[in-house]
Design a protein around this motif. Structure first.
Motif, PDB file in Angstrom:
ATOM      1  N   SER A 198      -3.082   8.951  -2.537  1.00  0.00           N
ATOM      2  CA  SER A 198      -3.568   8.324  -3.767  1.00  0.00           C
ATOM      3  C   SER A 198      -5.087   8.166  -3.736  1.00  0.00           C
ATOM      4  O   SER A 198      -5.633   7.408  -2.924  1.00  0.00           O
ATOM      5  N   ASP A 224      -4.030   7.607 -10.193  1.00  0.00           N
ATOM      6  CA  ASP A 224      -3.564   6.367 -10.826  1.00  0.00           C
ATOM      7  C   ASP A 224      -4.412   6.036 -12.046  1.00  0.00           C
ATOM      8  O   ASP A 224      -5.609   5.764 -11.923  1.00  0.00           O
ATOM      9  N   HIS A 279       0.016   9.314 -12.395  1.00  0.00           N
ATOM     10  CA  HIS A 279       0.809   8.096 -12.591  1.00  0.00           C
ATOM     11  C   HIS A 279       0.138   7.251 -13.672  1.00  0.00           C
ATOM     12  O   HIS A 279      -0.903   6.658 -13.426  1.00  0.00           O
ATOM     13  N   VAL A 290       5.232  -1.916  -4.754  1.00  0.00           N
ATOM     14  CA  VAL A 290       4.305  -3.050  -4.965  1.00  0.00           C
ATOM     15  C   VAL A 290       4.254  -3.221  -6.488  1.00  0.00           C
ATOM     16  O   VAL A 290       4.670  -2.334  -7.223  1.00  0.00           O
ATOM     17  N   PRO A 324       2.373  -2.725  -9.657  1.00  0.00           N
ATOM     18  CA  PRO A 324       1.278  -1.780  -9.872  1.00  0.00           C
ATOM     19  C   PRO A 324      -0.014  -2.453 -10.327  1.00  0.00           C
ATOM     20  O   PRO A 324       0.014  -3.512 -10.936  1.00  0.00           O
ATOM     21  N   GLY A 375      -4.476  -1.069  -5.076  1.00  0.00           N
ATOM     22  CA  GLY A 375      -4.126  -0.476  -3.797  1.00  0.00           C
ATOM     23  C   GLY A 375      -4.148  -1.562  -2.723  1.00  0.00           C
ATOM     24  O   GLY A 375      -4.580  -2.691  -2.978  1.00  0.00           O
ATOM     25  N   GLY A 376      -3.669  -1.214  -1.555  1.00  0.00           N
ATOM     26  CA  GLY A 376      -3.782  -2.103  -0.400  1.00  0.00           C
ATOM     27  C   GLY A 376      -2.878  -3.324  -0.399  1.00  0.00           C
ATOM     28  O   GLY A 376      -3.102  -4.266   0.357  1.00  0.00           O
ATOM     29  N   GLN A 377      -1.842  -3.354  -1.223  1.00  0.00           N
ATOM     30  CA  GLN A 377      -0.933  -4.508  -1.226  1.00  0.00           C
ATOM     31  C   GLN A 377       0.190  -4.294  -0.216  1.00  0.00           C
ATOM     32  O   GLN A 377       0.452  -3.168   0.209  1.00  0.00           O
ATOM     33  N   ASP A 387       5.837   4.496  -4.119  1.00  0.00           N
ATOM     34  CA  ASP A 387       4.402   4.219  -4.251  1.00  0.00           C
ATOM     35  C   ASP A 387       4.105   2.740  -3.981  1.00  0.00           C
ATOM     36  O   ASP A 387       4.617   1.868  -4.672  1.00  0.00           O
ATOM     37  N   GLY A 388       3.257   2.499  -2.975  1.00  0.00           N
ATOM     38  CA  GLY A 388       2.786   1.145  -2.692  1.00  0.00           C
ATOM     39  C   GLY A 388       3.105   0.684  -1.289  1.00  0.00           C
ATOM     40  O   GLY A 388       4.269   0.607  -0.908  1.00  0.00           O
ATOM     41  N   GLY A 389       2.066   0.432  -0.506  1.00  0.00           N
ATOM     42  CA  GLY A 389       2.262  -0.107   0.847  1.00  0.00           C
ATOM     43  C   GLY A 389       2.944   0.858   1.795  1.00  0.00           C
ATOM     44  O   GLY A 389       3.588   0.436   2.760  1.00  0.00           O
ATOM     45  N   GLY A 418      -2.165   5.490  -0.264  1.00  0.00           N
ATOM     46  CA  GLY A 418      -3.578   5.328  -0.582  1.00  0.00           C
ATOM     47  C   GLY A 418      -4.359   4.852   0.618  1.00  0.00           C
ATOM     48  O   GLY A 418      -4.920   5.649   1.382  1.00  0.00           O
TER      49      GLY A 418
HETATM   50  C1  DX5 Z   1      -0.806   0.947  -7.300  1.00  0.00           C
HETATM   51  C2  DX5 Z   1      -0.903   2.431  -7.353  1.00  0.00           C
HETATM   52  C3  DX5 Z   1      -0.799   3.116  -6.048  1.00  0.00           C
HETATM   53  C4  DX5 Z   1      -1.856   2.736  -5.033  1.00  0.00           C
HETATM   54  C5  DX5 Z   1      -1.164   2.709  -3.707  1.00  0.00           C
HETATM   55  O1  DX5 Z   1      -0.750   0.457  -8.580  1.00  0.00           O
HETATM   56  O2  DX5 Z   1       0.128   2.962  -8.187  1.00  0.00           O
HETATM   57  O3  DX5 Z   1      -0.722   4.523  -6.193  1.00  0.00           O
HETATM   58  O4  DX5 Z   1      -2.952   3.606  -4.968  1.00  0.00           O
HETATM   59  O5  DX5 Z   1      -2.029   2.215  -2.765  1.00  0.00           O
HETATM   60  P1  DX5 Z   1      -1.578   1.811  -1.299  1.00  0.00           P
HETATM   61  O6  DX5 Z   1      -0.974   3.022  -0.673  1.00  0.00           O
HETATM   62  O7  DX5 Z   1      -2.854   1.372  -0.669  1.00  0.00           O
HETATM   63  O8  DX5 Z   1      -0.570   0.692  -1.441  1.00  0.00           O
END
Ligand code: DX5
Ligand code: ZN
Length: 218
Positions: A8, A35, A66, A139, A141, A144-146, A175-177, A197
Motif C-alpha cells: 500500500s 488508497d 481501493h 482495521v 479504514p 495506515g499503521g493501525q 487490508d490493515g495491520g 503498508g
Molecule cells: C487503510 C488503508 C490501508 C492502509 C494499510 O484505510 O485501506 O490500505 O494503507 O496500512 P497498514 O498496512 O499500515 O495497516
C-alpha cells in the motif's frame, strides 16, 4: 504461486514516490495498492486521480485501487482512465452495489467490494457472483499503521465458505495491520491477497519483506 502481495503506497515516502514504485516493480509483488480517501466516507483525505495517472505510467504491477469514497459509482470511468486494473468500492458506500460492480466490469476492470470491520460477510450473499475480489478490512479504514482486528481471521474463514458454496471465483484480499504474523493466520483462513503498508515501507529491506509475505502458504 504463493500469496498475492499488494504493497500500500499510503505508507510510501511521497517525496520519493518514483523510487518507491521502482522498488515495488523490482519486487515479487503482483499488485500495488492505492488508497483513495475523500474525507467523508473516512476521516482522512489521501490523493486523487492525477497521482493515480502518474503512478500508472511508472508501475509495472496491477493497479489495485481501493476507493474509500461515498457514491463511488460517480468515479468508475475516471479511475479506469487513470489506469486502475482492479477497482474496489465499499459495500457501505454504494446504495446499488450490484449496478456498481457491473459498471466497473463493463469499463474493463476487475470489480472489488470492501467490507468494513462491522459489516457481516452475509451482506455479500446475493452479490458474490458479481465480485472478482472481496476486500476484508482488518482495521477501520482511513489510516495506515493501525493495529490488526483479530476478528478478521474468522471473517475470512466465513467468506471462503460463502465463496465456495456459491461456486464463485472471487479472490479474498485483506487490508490493515498485515505483517507476517497476522498474514500467516489470514492465509491459513483462506486469504489470497494481502495488502501491507507500514510493514513493507517501514521495513529495512522492503523487497525482502514482500518476499516473506508472498511465501506465506495455507
Ligand atoms: C487503510 C488503508 C490501508 C492502509 C494499510 O484505510 O485501506 O490500505 O494503507 O496500512 P497498514 O498496512 O499500515 O495497516
Ligand atoms: Zn486500502
Amino acid at each position: 504461486m504463493g500469496t498475492i502481495v499488494s504493497p500500500s503506497l499510503l505508507a510510501a515516502d511521497f517525496m520519493n514516490l518514483g523510487k518507491e514504485i521502482e522498488m515495488v516493480n523490482r519486487s515479487e509483488a503482483e499488485w500495488v495498492h492505492l488508497d483513495i480517501m475523500d474525507g467523508v466516507f473516512v476521516p482522512n483525505i489521501s490523493y486523487g486521480l492525477p497521482v493515480v495517472e502518474q503512478i500508472k505510467k511508472a508501475s509495472r504491477k496491477v493497479l489495485d485501487v481501493h476507493l474509500m469514497i461515498v457514491q463511488p459509482e460517480r468515479y468508475v470511468e475516471a479511475f479506469r482512465k487513470a489506469g486502475a486494473d482492479i477497482l474496489t468500492v465499499h459495500a457501505e458506500a454504494s446504495a446499488h452495489l450490484h449496478r456498481t460492480l457491473q459498471q466497473i466490469k463493463a469499463c474493463g476492470m476487475k470489480a472489488g467490494v470492501a467490507l468494513n470491520p462491522h459489516t457481516p460477510v452475509g451482506t455479500l450473499e446475493d452479490i458474490i457472483g458479481e465480485a472478482d475480489v472481496v476486500l476484508v478490512m482488518s482495521v477501520n479504514p482511513g489510516f495506515g499503521g493501525q493495529s490488526f482486528i483479530a476478528h478478521a481471521v474468522e471473517k475470512v474463514r466465513k467468506l471462503k465458505r460463502l465463496i465456495e458454496e456459491a461456486g464463485s471465483e472471487a479472490l479474498i484480499e485483506v487490508d490493515g495491520g498485515v505483517n507476517t504474523e497476522t498474514g500467516r493466520l489470514l492465509v491459513e483462513a483462506g486469504a489470497d491477497a494481502l495488502v501491507a503498508g507500514s510493514f513493507v515501507f517501514r521495513s529495512e529491506h522492503p523487497e525482502e519483506t514482500i518476499r516473506e509475505l508472498k511465501e506465506l502458504k495455507a
